[in-house]
Enzyme design. Structure first.
Site, PDB file in Angstrom:
ATOM      1  N   ARG A 173       0.860  -1.179   0.000  1.00 44.60           N
ATOM      2  CA  ARG A 173       0.000   0.000   0.000  1.00 44.60           C
ATOM      3  C   ARG A 173       0.899   1.232   0.000  1.00 44.60           C
ATOM      4  O   ARG A 173       1.936   1.255   0.679  1.00 44.60           O
ATOM      5  CB  ARG A 173      -0.891   0.023   1.244  1.00 44.60           C
ATOM      6  CG  ARG A 173      -2.097  -0.913   1.176  1.00 44.60           C
ATOM      7  CD  ARG A 173      -3.123  -0.449   0.141  1.00 44.60           C
ATOM      8  NE  ARG A 173      -4.297  -1.309   0.081  1.00 44.60           N
ATOM      9  CZ  ARG A 173      -4.460  -2.335  -0.761  1.00 44.60           C
ATOM     10  NH1 ARG A 173      -3.516  -2.647  -1.629  1.00 44.60           N
ATOM     11  NH2 ARG A 173      -5.577  -3.044  -0.755  1.00 44.60           N
ATOM     12  N   GLU A 179      -3.310   7.769  -4.244  1.00 46.31           N
ATOM     13  CA  GLU A 179      -3.735   7.306  -5.578  1.00 46.31           C
ATOM     14  C   GLU A 179      -5.016   7.997  -6.016  1.00 46.31           C
ATOM     15  O   GLU A 179      -5.899   8.191  -5.182  1.00 46.31           O
ATOM     16  CB  GLU A 179      -3.957   5.788  -5.538  1.00 46.31           C
ATOM     17  CG  GLU A 179      -2.668   5.043  -5.382  1.00 46.31           C
ATOM     18  CD  GLU A 179      -2.856   3.524  -5.283  1.00 46.31           C
ATOM     19  OE1 GLU A 179      -3.912   3.007  -5.668  1.00 46.31           O
ATOM     20  OE2 GLU A 179      -1.908   2.875  -4.816  1.00 46.31           O
ATOM     21  N   HIS A 193      -0.981   0.483  -9.797  1.00 48.35           N
ATOM     22  CA  HIS A 193      -1.633  -0.464  -8.869  1.00 48.35           C
ATOM     23  C   HIS A 193      -2.208  -1.675  -9.628  1.00 48.35           C
ATOM     24  O   HIS A 193      -3.409  -1.902  -9.647  1.00 48.35           O
ATOM     25  CB  HIS A 193      -2.730   0.247  -8.056  1.00 48.35           C
ATOM     26  CG  HIS A 193      -3.048  -0.474  -6.772  1.00 48.35           C
ATOM     27  ND1 HIS A 193      -3.460   0.161  -5.629  1.00 48.35           N
ATOM     28  CD2 HIS A 193      -3.025  -1.795  -6.448  1.00 48.35           C
ATOM     29  CE1 HIS A 193      -3.672  -0.725  -4.668  1.00 48.35           C
ATOM     30  NE2 HIS A 193      -3.408  -1.927  -5.143  1.00 48.35           N
TER      31      HIS A 193
HETATM   32  C1  GLV Z   1      -4.911  -5.050  -4.009  1.00 54.50           C
HETATM   33  O1  GLV Z   1      -4.214  -4.120  -3.787  1.00 54.50           O
HETATM   34  C2  GLV Z   1      -5.608  -5.797  -3.018  1.00 54.50           C
HETATM   35  O2  GLV Z   1      -5.535  -5.476  -1.828  1.00 54.50           O
HETATM   36  O3  GLV Z   1      -6.277  -6.769  -3.398  1.00 54.50           O
END
Ligand code: GLV
Length: 331
Positions: free
Chosen positions: A239, A268, A286
């Site tokens: 993250r 983001e 991401h």
């Molecule tokens: C992606 O970032 C997730 O947490 O599935």
């Protein structure tokens, strides 16, 4: 009346088909974009179940806007820092996630980023596409070795462990830091558990795999970055807020670490302009779990959790046991 189910964005078909069979009247935001806050608050009204994405902030206000019928929020992600779990539990609303199915895809992306930053792939591709490749050069795009180097895994859960296992093919030394020891990684890979400080000092590649919590926010701050080797690279597929981006920009400018490869960002979809400006940083939007089959499995898992919860069954990937114990009655 069919139970009101709201899906915040289009998800892969296999998930939608399951929902269609169980709840033919489900509602969906059919545009491929994150709903504005006001729209989200409006759309969830009266819902008994919400299928949410990591881009939807599901806090007390949203839960209350949904109203007293809401029984489950099924997140299509393994991470759930977008959901106020405590607020959900306090209201008897179940929350679920999609663990396991995205482990390999995310571990693969962490390695793709590791290679990309070590061997300067995006930077050299930009150079070539700009028509600047005139001849092979003994000094052209020299990068870092991977084989035989030290990989540091920060957070050795499912994904961190999968990233560590892939290091076997490259004869790497593996260090990890984790709240509890991982004896299997130690016997399988000869991995060694260290403190975060020792890992940062010794690793050539530092890969982050922690959940985002108040304790892990900015775990990679200026002090942590200053411990890294000047030749090391930071990789983040966890993250964004695990890293203090402003501190990273300063550290890169000062030459320590040598590079970074980031799939996730503090705010983001914004990316710190200081990162965008640097050639020694690899950036992806991401896409850790973004393979066709992984996203299909995530969608199915989220739908199955939602359907089970509405049937009054304990959803397979329930995150808040308290909510199950004091769950809301069916409408
Ligand atoms: C992606 O970032 C997730 O947490 O599935």
């Amino acid at each position: 009346m069919d139970t009101d189910v709201f899906v915040t964005q289009p998800i892969p078909q296999p998930g939608l088909e399951l929902l269609r069979r169980a709840h033919p009247g489900f509602r969906i935001n059919s545009e491929e974009r994150v709903l504005e806050r006001a729209q989200l608050l409006e759309e969830v009204r009266g819902a008994a179940a919400i299928l949410a994405l990591l881009t939807d902030l599901i806090d007390a206000e949203v839960l209350d806007a949904a109203g007293g019928r809401l029984r489950i929020v099924a997140n299509m992600a393994v991470g759930f820092d977008n959901i106020d779990l405590q607020a959900a539990s306090a209201r008897g609303i179940m929350v679920t996630n999609t663990p396991g199915v995205l482990t390999d895809a995310t571990a693969d992306l962490a390695w793709a980023l590791l290679f990309a930053v070590a061997r300067r792939i995006p930077e050299s591709e930009r150079f070539l596409r700009a028509g600047r490749f005139r001849h092979w050069g003994p000094l052209l795009f020299l990068g870092a070795d991977i084989a035989g180097r030290t990989l540091g895994i920060v957070g050795a859960g499912r994904i961190g462990s999968a990233v560590a296992r892939r290091a076997r093919g490259f004869d790497m030394k593996v260090l990890y830091c984790n709240r509890s020891p991982r004896p299997q990684l130690e016997t399988e890979l000869g991995a060694r558990r260290t403190s975060l400080e020792e890992l940062l000092r010794e690793a050539d590649f530092v890969s982050l795999h922690l959940p985002l919590t108040p304790e892990t926010r900015h775990i990679i701050n200026a002090r942590a970055l200053a411990l890294m080797k000047p030749t090391a690279c930071l990789i983040n597929t966890g993250r964004g807020p695990l890293v203090d981006e402003a501190a990273l920009v300063e550290a890169l400018a000062a030459g320590r670490p040598a590079g970074a490869a980031l799939d996730v960002f503090e705010r983001e979809p914004e990316v710190h302009p200081g990162l965008l400006a640097r050639d020694d940083v690899v950036l992806t939007p991401h896409i850790g779990s973004a393979t066709t089959s992984t996203r299909a499995r995530m969608a199915v898992m989220a739908a199955e959790n939602l359907i089970a919860g509405l049937r009054g069954e304990r959803p397979p990937n329930l995150l808040n046991e308290e909510a199950w114990e004091r769950k809301r009655p069916r409408e």
